[in-house]
Design a protein around this motif. Structure first.
Motif, PDB file in Angstrom:
ATOM      1  N   ARG A 216       7.296  35.359 -34.553  1.00 39.76           N
ATOM      2  CA  ARG A 216       6.056  34.378 -34.344  1.00 39.76           C
ATOM      3  C   ARG A 216       6.447  33.737 -33.189  1.00 39.76           C
ATOM      4  O   ARG A 216       7.356  32.941 -33.195  1.00 39.76           O
ATOM      5  N   ALA A 217       5.570  33.471 -32.318  1.00 42.71           N
ATOM      6  CA  ALA A 217       5.901  32.838 -31.131  1.00 42.71           C
ATOM      7  C   ALA A 217       5.889  31.170 -31.597  1.00 42.71           C
ATOM      8  O   ALA A 217       5.089  30.911 -32.536  1.00 42.71           O
ATOM      9  N   GLN A 219       5.270  27.245 -31.709  1.00 42.49           N
ATOM     10  CA  GLN A 219       3.666  26.695 -31.299  1.00 42.49           C
ATOM     11  C   GLN A 219       3.749  26.190 -29.908  1.00 42.49           C
ATOM     12  O   GLN A 219       2.663  26.026 -29.561  1.00 42.49           O
ATOM     13  N   ASN A 223       0.776  30.482 -24.234  1.00 44.31           N
ATOM     14  CA  ASN A 223       0.035  31.820 -24.666  1.00 44.31           C
ATOM     15  C   ASN A 223      -0.320  32.568 -23.277  1.00 44.31           C
ATOM     16  O   ASN A 223      -1.332  32.119 -22.489  1.00 44.31           O
ATOM     17  N   ALA A 226      -4.255  33.107 -22.934  1.00 41.77           N
ATOM     18  CA  ALA A 226      -4.968  32.048 -22.641  1.00 41.77           C
ATOM     19  C   ALA A 226      -4.970  31.585 -21.197  1.00 41.77           C
ATOM     20  O   ALA A 226      -4.285  32.296 -20.491  1.00 41.77           O
TER      21      ALA A 226
END
Length: 296
Positions: A216-217, A219, A223, A226
């Motif tokens: 998991r990247a 936070q 992104n 995006a």
């Protein structure tokens, strides 16, 4: 044989080659592509002595699956083959140099412009043997660096011959992956050679991710899907065919000639010359398409 005591026996070491769990040809293709990219950066420094001290530009073709029979079939004229060994176990690999590029380099070494005799000789002169020895040493040094620079992955030339039959580097039916390399120098025609790896050799010197774990990247990480990144256009190139032909064949091409083309089973997708994924060729709604098999 029966062991009298389990405590006195050493712990078993399970060899992937014996158990048949080593990586397949398809899994090794992207690993060899990445190895080739590293070699393209390292090899110019080792070849600088052949270009007056200036490092040339080395371009790497896409890996092709083959065997000794297909390598021999692709060679139309005289060529020299060098058996090389990797590490203390002597894992084999094969470097192939066609006569035309070798004779071109010899002419340049004596102050010429790289003129290749026509027709080509039936055997290589002594000067070619001396040049090949220097080339083998340079390539072995570059490969040793690419493989990690450790003694267990050091590369050394063993022997050479113009006949694959007499050289007999490995079983003629063994599946191989071949990498073609083209060397470009300002003011001269490019020259090329190739290196072929058996599966076991390539698996021993590369890291092949068998079961990658997705993490998991964080936070705080940006992104890429995006904005403002998501809508940025990025040119992606699918390399269907990357072929090398000899100088004599190139100069004799004429309209109507047919060049046999071997399409690799694993097609690399590249962004700015770097392989980001591999896939297979297919068709979607009457259009050629690539199905992604592995992404990096």
């Amino acid at each position: 044989m029966t062991l009298s005591s389990a405590q006195s026996s050493p712990k078993a070491k399970h060899c992937a080659d014996l158990l048949g769990t080593g990586p397949s040809i398809d899994e090794l293709v992207p690993a060899l592509s990445l190895l080739g990219e590293k070699l393209a950066r390292v090899l110019p420094g080792h070849l600088a002595r052949f270009s007056g001290g200036e490092p040339p530009v080395v371009r790497i073709g896409m890996p092709m699956d083959c065997n000794l029979a297909s390598i021999q079939a692709d060679i139309e004229t005289l060529a020299s083959h060098t058996l090389m060994a990797v590490g203390p176990e002597g894992r084999p690999m094969l470097a192939t140099f066609e006569a035309a590029p070798v004779l071109c380099l010899i002419d340049r070494a004596f102050g010429g412009r790289g003129i290749v005799p026509d027709p080509l000789p039936d055997t290589l002169p002594l000067s070619a043997e001396l040049l090949l020895a220097r080339l083998e040493k340079a390539i072995a040094g570059a490969l040793t660096t690419v493989f990690g620079g450790e003694e267990e992955h050091s590369v050394r030339p063993l022997r050479r011959d113009t006949s694959l039959r007499y050289l007999n580097p490995f079983d003629k039916r063994e599946d191989l992956l071949q990498l073609s390399l083209e060397v470009e120098e300002p003011g001269f025609d490019p020259w090329s050679f190739s290196i072929a790896f058996p599966q076991a050799t390539l698996a021993a010197v590369t890291t092949v991710p068998r079961h990658p774990v997705k993490r998991r990247a964080a936070q705080t990480a940006p992104n890429p899907a995006a904005e403002p990144f998501g809508s940025m256009p990025v040119p992606v190139t699918a390399v269907l065919v990357d072929m090398t032909i000899g100088f004599s064949r190139l100069t004799s091409l004429k309209p109507g000639d047919v060049l046999p083309v071997a399409v690799a089973r694993s097609v690399p997708l590249q962004v700015d010359g770097r392989t980001i994924a591999t896939g297979t060729i297919g068709e979607v709604e009457d259009r050629v398409a690539v199905q992604i098999l592995q992404a990096f």
